[in-house]
Motif scaffolding. Structure first.
Motif, PDB file in Angstrom:
ATOM      1  N   LEU A  10       9.003  -3.949   5.215  1.00  0.00           N
ATOM      2  CA  LEU A  10       8.722  -4.793   4.011  1.00  0.00           C
ATOM      3  C   LEU A  10       9.819  -5.869   3.643  1.00  0.00           C
ATOM      4  O   LEU A  10      10.986  -5.713   3.976  1.00  0.00           O
ATOM      5  N   PRO A  11       9.310  -6.778   3.063  1.00  0.00           N
ATOM      6  CA  PRO A  11      10.242  -7.889   2.548  1.00  0.00           C
ATOM      7  C   PRO A  11      10.982  -7.238   1.368  1.00  0.00           C
ATOM      8  O   PRO A  11      10.634  -6.374   0.726  1.00  0.00           O
ATOM      9  N   TYR A  12      12.402  -7.499   1.142  1.00  0.00           N
ATOM     10  CA  TYR A  12      13.008  -6.911   0.222  1.00  0.00           C
ATOM     11  C   TYR A  12      12.557  -7.137  -1.342  1.00  0.00           C
ATOM     12  O   TYR A  12      12.860  -6.532  -2.388  1.00  0.00           O
ATOM     13  N   ALA A  13      11.833  -8.227  -1.359  1.00  0.00           N
ATOM     14  CA  ALA A  13      11.265  -8.459  -2.813  1.00  0.00           C
ATOM     15  C   ALA A  13      10.071  -7.980  -3.135  1.00  0.00           C
ATOM     16  O   ALA A  13       9.582  -7.929  -4.154  1.00  0.00           O
ATOM     17  N   ALA A  14       9.370  -7.226  -2.011  1.00  0.00           N
ATOM     18  CA  ALA A  14       7.889  -6.493  -2.304  1.00  0.00           C
ATOM     19  C   ALA A  14       8.155  -5.650  -3.410  1.00  0.00           C
ATOM     20  O   ALA A  14       8.909  -4.915  -3.333  1.00  0.00           O
ATOM     21  N   THR A  15       6.967  -5.505  -4.116  1.00  0.00           N
ATOM     22  CA  THR A  15       7.008  -4.609  -5.359  1.00  0.00           C
ATOM     23  C   THR A  15       5.794  -3.743  -5.019  1.00  0.00           C
ATOM     24  O   THR A  15       5.024  -3.755  -4.029  1.00  0.00           O
ATOM     25  N   GLU A  16       5.652  -2.435  -5.744  1.00  0.00           N
ATOM     26  CA  GLU A  16       5.060  -1.547  -5.430  1.00  0.00           C
ATOM     27  C   GLU A  16       3.452  -1.722  -5.536  1.00  0.00           C
ATOM     28  O   GLU A  16       2.431  -1.491  -4.968  1.00  0.00           O
ATOM     29  N   SER A  17       3.344  -2.835  -6.694  1.00  0.00           N
ATOM     30  CA  SER A  17       2.015  -3.339  -6.764  1.00  0.00           C
ATOM     31  C   SER A  17       1.505  -4.365  -5.741  1.00  0.00           C
ATOM     32  O   SER A  17       0.255  -4.154  -5.466  1.00  0.00           O
ATOM     33  N   GLN A  18       2.418  -5.154  -5.213  1.00  0.00           N
ATOM     34  CA  GLN A  18       2.165  -5.740  -3.969  1.00  0.00           C
ATOM     35  C   GLN A  18       1.628  -5.074  -2.861  1.00  0.00           C
ATOM     36  O   GLN A  18       0.643  -5.153  -2.155  1.00  0.00           O
ATOM     37  N   LEU A  19       2.468  -4.017  -2.608  1.00  0.00           N
ATOM     38  CA  LEU A  19       2.035  -2.921  -1.561  1.00  0.00           C
ATOM     39  C   LEU A  19       0.662  -2.177  -1.873  1.00  0.00           C
ATOM     40  O   LEU A  19      -0.400  -2.118  -0.922  1.00  0.00           O
ATOM     41  N   SER A  20       0.526  -1.797  -2.875  1.00  0.00           N
ATOM     42  CA  SER A  20      -1.084  -1.243  -3.436  1.00  0.00           C
ATOM     43  C   SER A  20      -2.215  -2.358  -3.310  1.00  0.00           C
ATOM     44  O   SER A  20      -2.960  -1.890  -2.482  1.00  0.00           O
ATOM     45  N   ASN A  21      -1.861  -3.489  -3.781  1.00  0.00           N
ATOM     46  CA  ASN A  21      -2.773  -4.509  -3.319  1.00  0.00           C
ATOM     47  C   ASN A  21      -3.172  -4.743  -1.985  1.00  0.00           C
ATOM     48  O   ASN A  21      -4.286  -5.036  -1.670  1.00  0.00           O
ATOM     49  N   LEU A  22      -1.996  -4.774  -1.085  1.00  0.00           N
ATOM     50  CA  LEU A  22      -2.339  -5.097   0.192  1.00  0.00           C
ATOM     51  C   LEU A  22      -3.013  -4.014   0.833  1.00  0.00           C
ATOM     52  O   LEU A  22      -4.209  -4.202   1.602  1.00  0.00           O
ATOM     53  N   PHE A  23      -2.946  -2.750   0.519  1.00  0.00           N
ATOM     54  CA  PHE A  23      -3.539  -1.662   0.884  1.00  0.00           C
ATOM     55  C   PHE A  23      -5.029  -1.465   0.670  1.00  0.00           C
ATOM     56  O   PHE A  23      -5.875  -0.665   0.982  1.00  0.00           O
ATOM     57  N   SER A  24      -5.135  -1.944  -0.710  1.00  0.00           N
ATOM     58  CA  SER A  24      -6.315  -1.691  -1.328  1.00  0.00           C
ATOM     59  C   SER A  24      -7.522  -2.419  -0.897  1.00  0.00           C
ATOM     60  O   SER A  24      -8.744  -1.865  -1.114  1.00  0.00           O
ATOM     61  N   ALA A  25      -7.498  -3.360   0.070  1.00  0.00           N
ATOM     62  CA  ALA A  25      -8.551  -3.962   0.948  1.00  0.00           C
ATOM     63  C   ALA A  25      -8.798  -2.892   1.794  1.00  0.00           C
ATOM     64  O   ALA A  25     -10.131  -3.359   2.197  1.00  0.00           O
ATOM     65  N   HIS A  26      -8.324  -1.886   1.945  1.00  0.00           N
ATOM     66  CA  HIS A  26      -8.890  -0.908   3.049  1.00  0.00           C
ATOM     67  C   HIS A  26      -9.237   0.360   2.662  1.00  0.00           C
ATOM     68  O   HIS A  26      -9.667   1.279   3.518  1.00  0.00           O
ATOM     69  N   GLY A  27      -9.333   0.563   1.323  1.00  0.00           N
ATOM     70  CA  GLY A  27      -9.692   1.742   0.790  1.00  0.00           C
ATOM     71  C   GLY A  27      -8.975   1.994  -0.590  1.00  0.00           C
ATOM     72  O   GLY A  27      -8.323   1.255  -1.071  1.00  0.00           O
ATOM     73  N   THR A  28      -9.225   3.391  -1.021  1.00  0.00           N
ATOM     74  CA  THR A  28      -8.572   3.555  -2.481  1.00  0.00           C
ATOM     75  C   THR A  28      -6.929   3.913  -2.123  1.00  0.00           C
ATOM     76  O   THR A  28      -6.714   5.011  -1.551  1.00  0.00           O
ATOM     77  N   VAL A  29      -6.104   3.423  -2.999  1.00  0.00           N
ATOM     78  CA  VAL A  29      -4.834   3.770  -2.755  1.00  0.00           C
ATOM     79  C   VAL A  29      -4.353   4.608  -3.980  1.00  0.00           C
ATOM     80  O   VAL A  29      -4.264   4.524  -5.208  1.00  0.00           O
TER      81      VAL A  29
END
Length: 107
Positions: A10-29
């Motif tokens: 992960l980029p060191y600036a990545a936030t939990e909301s960015q992570l959630s958004n990235l994965f939400s394209a593939h299902g329910t986070v």
């Protein structure tokens, strides 16, 4: 297969909301956590995402493992179950009786 995924690179600036958004394209986070250093609060460059089903987790691995996020290549795979940590590695080097081995100093 479990629903919990390890996400490395992960980029060191990545936030939990960015992570959630990235994965939400593939299902329910269900949850997304970026692991931070407990002393500095800085990201340690990895996190965990929990998807609602094993199928969604598998789809996310297929889609996102090796993908790019802000110039860093992500590693996405099934999270290993956390093992119970042993109690501090056996007491930290108390072998033998003290540092003054070999008798008196030669002065």
């Amino acid at each position: 297969m479990g629903n919990k995924l390890y996400v490395g690179g992960l980029p060191y600036a990545a936030t939990e909301s960015q992570l959630s958004n990235l994965f939400s394209a593939h299902g329910t986070v269900e949850s997304a956590r970026v692991i931070t250093d407990k002393f500095t609060g800085q990201s340690r460059g990895f996190g965990f995402v929990e998807m609602s089903t094993a199928e969604e987790a598998k789809a996310a691995i297929t889609a996102l493992n090796g993908s790019d996020m802000d110039g860093r290549q992500l590693t996405v795979n099934e999270a290993k179950p956390q093992e119970a940590r042993s109690g501090g590695g056996g007491g930290g080097g108390r072998f033998g009786g003290g540092e003054n081995r070999g008798g008196r100093s030669r002065f």
